[in-house]
Scaffold this motif. Structure first.
Motif, PDB file in Angstrom:
ATOM      1  N   ILE A 213       4.088  -0.077   6.741  1.00  0.00           N
ATOM      2  CA  ILE A 213       3.093   0.313   5.564  1.00  0.00           C
ATOM      3  C   ILE A 213       3.062   1.578   5.370  1.00  0.00           C
ATOM      4  CG2 ILE A 213       0.876  -0.398   4.467  1.00  0.00           C
ATOM      5  CD1 ILE A 213       2.673  -2.870   4.911  1.00  0.00           C
ATOM      6  N   MET A 214       2.362   2.367   6.262  1.00  0.00           N
ATOM      7  CA  MET A 214       2.425   3.896   6.195  1.00  0.00           C
ATOM      8  C   MET A 214       2.077   4.349   7.413  1.00  0.00           C
ATOM      9  SD  MET A 214      -1.618   3.940   4.759  1.00  0.00           S
ATOM     10  CE  MET A 214      -1.419   5.714   4.264  1.00  0.00           C
ATOM     11  N   GLU A 215       2.657   5.705   7.385  1.00  0.00           N
ATOM     12  CA  GLU A 215       2.248   6.535   8.884  1.00  0.00           C
ATOM     13  C   GLU A 215       1.869   8.024   8.046  1.00  0.00           C
ATOM     14  OE1 GLU A 215       5.888   7.965   9.891  1.00  0.00           O
ATOM     15  OE2 GLU A 215       5.531   8.592  11.921  1.00  0.00           O
ATOM     16  N   LEU A 252       2.357   9.932  -4.166  1.00  0.00           N
ATOM     17  CA  LEU A 252       2.883   8.712  -3.825  1.00  0.00           C
ATOM     18  C   LEU A 252       2.960   8.254  -2.497  1.00  0.00           C
ATOM     19  CD1 LEU A 252       6.013   8.095  -6.483  1.00  0.00           C
ATOM     20  CD2 LEU A 252       4.127   6.636  -6.034  1.00  0.00           C
ATOM     21  N   GLN A 253       2.470   7.212  -2.218  1.00  0.00           N
ATOM     22  CA  GLN A 253       2.712   6.490  -0.880  1.00  0.00           C
ATOM     23  C   GLN A 253       3.851   5.473  -0.744  1.00  0.00           C
ATOM     24  OE1 GLN A 253       1.265   7.500   2.142  1.00  0.00           O
ATOM     25  NE2 GLN A 253       0.571   9.214   0.647  1.00  0.00           N
ATOM     26  N   GLU A 254       3.508   4.382  -1.661  1.00  0.00           N
ATOM     27  CA  GLU A 254       4.618   3.086  -1.429  1.00  0.00           C
ATOM     28  C   GLU A 254       4.341   2.638  -2.798  1.00  0.00           C
ATOM     29  OE1 GLU A 254       2.225   3.509   2.414  1.00  0.00           O
ATOM     30  OE2 GLU A 254       1.786   1.786   0.805  1.00  0.00           O
ATOM     31  N   HIS A 255       5.483   1.829  -2.891  1.00  0.00           N
ATOM     32  CA  HIS A 255       5.260   0.616  -4.172  1.00  0.00           C
ATOM     33  C   HIS A 255       5.951  -0.603  -3.508  1.00  0.00           C
ATOM     34  CE1 HIS A 255       9.716   0.716  -5.504  1.00  0.00           C
ATOM     35  NE2 HIS A 255       9.624   1.557  -4.630  1.00  0.00           N
ATOM     36  N   SER A 256       5.292  -1.831  -4.047  1.00  0.00           N
ATOM     37  CA  SER A 256       6.060  -3.173  -3.989  1.00  0.00           C
ATOM     38  C   SER A 256       6.445  -3.384  -5.450  1.00  0.00           C
ATOM     39  CB  SER A 256       5.129  -4.062  -3.435  1.00  0.00           C
ATOM     40  OG  SER A 256       4.043  -4.313  -4.205  1.00  0.00           O
ATOM     41  N   LEU A 261       0.959   2.684  -4.603  1.00  0.00           N
ATOM     42  CA  LEU A 261      -0.168   2.964  -4.013  1.00  0.00           C
ATOM     43  C   LEU A 261      -0.140   4.782  -3.941  1.00  0.00           C
ATOM     44  CD1 LEU A 261       0.025   0.773  -0.887  1.00  0.00           C
ATOM     45  CD2 LEU A 261      -1.691   0.704  -2.510  1.00  0.00           C
ATOM     46  N   LEU A 262      -1.055   5.443  -4.259  1.00  0.00           N
ATOM     47  CA  LEU A 262      -1.106   6.872  -4.341  1.00  0.00           C
ATOM     48  C   LEU A 262      -2.574   7.408  -3.566  1.00  0.00           C
ATOM     49  CD1 LEU A 262      -0.402   6.074  -7.419  1.00  0.00           C
ATOM     50  CD2 LEU A 262       0.256   8.180  -7.324  1.00  0.00           C
ATOM     51  N   GLN A 263      -2.080   8.378  -2.764  1.00  0.00           N
ATOM     52  CA  GLN A 263      -3.313   8.789  -2.069  1.00  0.00           C
ATOM     53  C   GLN A 263      -3.733  10.343  -2.572  1.00  0.00           C
ATOM     54  OE1 GLN A 263      -2.904  10.224   1.807  1.00  0.00           O
ATOM     55  NE2 GLN A 263      -4.410   9.099   2.724  1.00  0.00           N
ATOM     56  N   MET A 264      -4.915  10.453  -2.828  1.00  0.00           N
ATOM     57  CA  MET A 264      -5.542  11.660  -3.623  1.00  0.00           C
ATOM     58  C   MET A 264      -6.795  12.029  -3.209  1.00  0.00           C
ATOM     59  SD  MET A 264      -5.430  10.277  -7.473  1.00  0.00           S
ATOM     60  CE  MET A 264      -3.797   9.875  -7.056  1.00  0.00           C
ATOM     61  N   ASN A 265      -7.626  12.994  -3.705  1.00  0.00           N
ATOM     62  CA  ASN A 265      -8.783  13.450  -3.502  1.00  0.00           C
ATOM     63  C   ASN A 265      -9.308  12.700  -4.572  1.00  0.00           C
ATOM     64  OD1 ASN A 265      -8.544  15.383  -1.387  1.00  0.00           O
ATOM     65  ND2 ASN A 265      -7.963  16.868  -2.965  1.00  0.00           N
ATOM     66  N   ASN A 303       0.161 -11.060   1.058  1.00  0.00           N
ATOM     67  CA  ASN A 303       1.529 -11.549   1.568  1.00  0.00           C
ATOM     68  C   ASN A 303       2.520 -10.642   0.810  1.00  0.00           C
ATOM     69  OD1 ASN A 303       3.606 -12.674   2.751  1.00  0.00           O
ATOM     70  ND2 ASN A 303       3.399 -14.822   1.781  1.00  0.00           N
ATOM     71  N   ARG A 304       2.753  -9.594   1.168  1.00  0.00           N
ATOM     72  CA  ARG A 304       3.808  -8.706   0.467  1.00  0.00           C
ATOM     73  C   ARG A 304       4.268  -7.669   1.223  1.00  0.00           C
ATOM     74  NH1 ARG A 304       1.669  -4.039  -1.353  1.00  0.00           N
ATOM     75  NH2 ARG A 304      -0.148  -3.595  -1.011  1.00  0.00           N
ATOM     76  N   HIS A 305       5.276  -7.203   1.011  1.00  0.00           N
ATOM     77  CA  HIS A 305       6.044  -5.925   1.770  1.00  0.00           C
ATOM     78  C   HIS A 305       5.981  -4.868   0.715  1.00  0.00           C
ATOM     79  CE1 HIS A 305       6.653  -8.515   5.173  1.00  0.00           C
ATOM     80  NE2 HIS A 305       7.440  -9.295   4.591  1.00  0.00           N
ATOM     81  N   VAL A 306       6.359  -3.491   1.159  1.00  0.00           N
ATOM     82  CA  VAL A 306       6.115  -2.333   0.437  1.00  0.00           C
ATOM     83  C   VAL A 306       7.226  -1.583   1.000  1.00  0.00           C
ATOM     84  CG1 VAL A 306       3.837  -2.424  -0.351  1.00  0.00           C
ATOM     85  CG2 VAL A 306       4.360  -1.240   1.779  1.00  0.00           C
ATOM     86  N   ASP A 307       7.843  -0.598   0.217  1.00  0.00           N
ATOM     87  CA  ASP A 307       8.539   0.412   0.725  1.00  0.00           C
ATOM     88  C   ASP A 307       7.766   1.616   0.731  1.00  0.00           C
ATOM     89  OD1 ASP A 307      10.623  -1.509   0.397  1.00  0.00           O
ATOM     90  OD2 ASP A 307      10.860  -0.945  -1.847  1.00  0.00           O
ATOM     91  N   THR A 308       8.386   2.376   1.759  1.00  0.00           N
ATOM     92  CA  THR A 308       7.564   3.698   2.027  1.00  0.00           C
ATOM     93  C   THR A 308       8.614   4.848   1.365  1.00  0.00           C
ATOM     94  OG1 THR A 308       6.754   2.837   4.153  1.00  0.00           O
ATOM     95  CG2 THR A 308       6.865   5.259   3.925  1.00  0.00           C
ATOM     96  N   PHE A 309       7.585   5.619   0.679  1.00  0.00           N
ATOM     97  CA  PHE A 309       8.152   7.103   0.324  1.00  0.00           C
ATOM     98  C   PHE A 309       8.039   7.897   1.489  1.00  0.00           C
ATOM     99  CE2 PHE A 309       9.082   6.166  -4.149  1.00  0.00           C
ATOM    100  CZ  PHE A 309       8.151   5.318  -4.420  1.00  0.00           C
ATOM    101  N   THR A 310       8.944   8.827   1.341  1.00  0.00           N
ATOM    102  CA  THR A 310       8.833  10.105   2.319  1.00  0.00           C
ATOM    103  C   THR A 310       8.478  11.166   1.383  1.00  0.00           C
ATOM    104  OG1 THR A 310      11.251  10.344   2.415  1.00  0.00           O
ATOM    105  CG2 THR A 310      10.246   9.095   4.136  1.00  0.00           C
ATOM    106  N   ASN A 311       7.314  11.810   1.852  1.00  0.00           N
ATOM    107  CA  ASN A 311       6.976  12.806   0.792  1.00  0.00           C
ATOM    108  C   ASN A 311       6.402  14.138   1.631  1.00  0.00           C
ATOM    109  OD1 ASN A 311       4.336  11.980   1.486  1.00  0.00           O
ATOM    110  ND2 ASN A 311       4.071  10.881  -0.516  1.00  0.00           N
TER     111      ASN A 311
END
Ligand code: ATP
Length: 311
Positions: A213-215, A252-256, A261-265, A303-311
């Motif tokens: 999901i994320m790292e 950008l973190q991931e998308h299904s 999903l986006l992480q920010m301030n 019940n979903r899966h997401v792909d991970t972006f590497t950034n």
């Protein structure tokens, strides 16, 4: 900072169950690396593959810079692991158990080494009591002492606080921190409790239903000034393509399918919203998640899966 564990595109298929589905992650020297996921997420399966107890269906594992398949023996000598409730001789004392396991694994130990090891896990006072009189937490700590007797560089603990009372949990937590800070060990620890990982780990991986999901660093993931924006749009492909080429690409973190999903301030959220509207995003929902806890729960209950972006 060098990689001690390098897992690439690892999968494990059990008949119809894909227990681990194409996960990649890196554990660096000195990390306390938290491996977080609900029951059945695939943590134990991954750990068993790291220890060569089961074979991957696909993917590669490198430990200490070497391929696990071709350097199995040398690698395993540098790992200490507790992956189930330790199998102890309950009519022997803690000291006798430790001494016996040391002999069985061919490690030369003397009285001082055994006592030091027991002291490290906080069992000095009860070293000569029979194990059947130990609490679950004490048995778990003795299991860790046994795993440490050959002085491994890497320690792998699969749900070490499972079934322990609050004091037992705190003892294990302190022991893990001690091993990291004072012994320089690298530690991979799995848990289904975010709170546990948050308290001890510097980096973590979240998996769900076998998928990454994320790292990231725990500091970044739990920073109260940061937020994880949960965005639902009807035109995800277009929006993802735009985001990737925009100033938000690093967020950008991931998308299904239709969730991004986006992480920010936190103060950046209104600006993102305006940019999305200008870029033609058809927004169904845009929800900043307040804490990693709610984020983790929302991820693992869906019940979903997401792909991970590497950034
Ligand atoms: N030997 C096996 N045969 C078939 N399926 C298995 C086997 N071992 C695990 N699984 C399945 O693989 C998935 C992942 O299990 P795994 O034990 O790795 O999860 P986990 O994250 O460690 O959770 P838990 O803490 O509950 O053990 C689950 O769906 C589980 O039922």
């Amino acid at each position: 900072m060098s990689a001690i564990i390098q897992v690439s595109n690892l999968s494990k298929q059990y008949r119809e169950v894909k227990a681990v589905n194409d996960i990649s992650f890196t554990v660096n020297t000195g990390d306390i690396y938290g491996f977080l996921g609900q029951n059945g997420a695939g943590k134990s399966t991954t750990i068993r593959m790291l220890l060569t107890l089961i074979e991957p269906t696909a993917g590669t594992i490198e430990l200490f810079g070497k391929n696990l398949n071709s350097h199995r023996k040398a690698i395993l000598r540098q790992i200490g692991a507790v992956i189930e409730k330790p199998d102890l001789y309950k009519y022997l004392t803690g000291y006798e158990n430790l001494s016996l396991f040391a002999k069985m694994s061919g490690v030369a130990v003397n009285e001082k080494k055994l006592n030091d090891q027991l002291e490290q896990v906080g069992l000095t006072e009860r070293a000569h009591s029979k194990v059947r009189t130990y609490s679950q937490g004490m048995k778990q700590r003795l299991g860790i002492a046994i795993a440490l007797i050959h002085d491994p560089q890497l320690i792998i603990l699969d749900e070490p606080t499972n079934g322990l009372d609050p004091q037992g949990i705190a003892d294990i937590r302190n022991l893990i921190l001690h091993l990291s800070r004072h012994q320089g060990k690298t530690i991979l620890v799995s848990s289904h409790l975010l709170h546990e990982i948050e308290l001890i780990a510097n980096r973590m991986l979240i998996i769900d239903k076998g998928k990454k999901i994320m790292e990231g660093t725990v500091a970044a993931l739990v920073d109260p000034a940061r937020t994880m924006v949960h965005l639902e749009v009807t035109n995800p492909q277009q929006v993802v393509t735009w985001l990737q080429s925009s100033k938000w690409s690093a967020n950008l973190q991931e998308h299904s399918n239709n969730v991004i999903l986006l992480q920010m301030n936190k103060p950046q959220v209104p600006e993102l919203t305006a940019d999305l509207v200008n870029a033609g995003a058809n927004i169904m929902a845009l929800q900043p998640q307040n804490s990693l806890e709610s984020y983790f729960l929302s991820l693992t209950t869906e019940n979903r899966h997401v792909d991970t972006f590497t950034n």
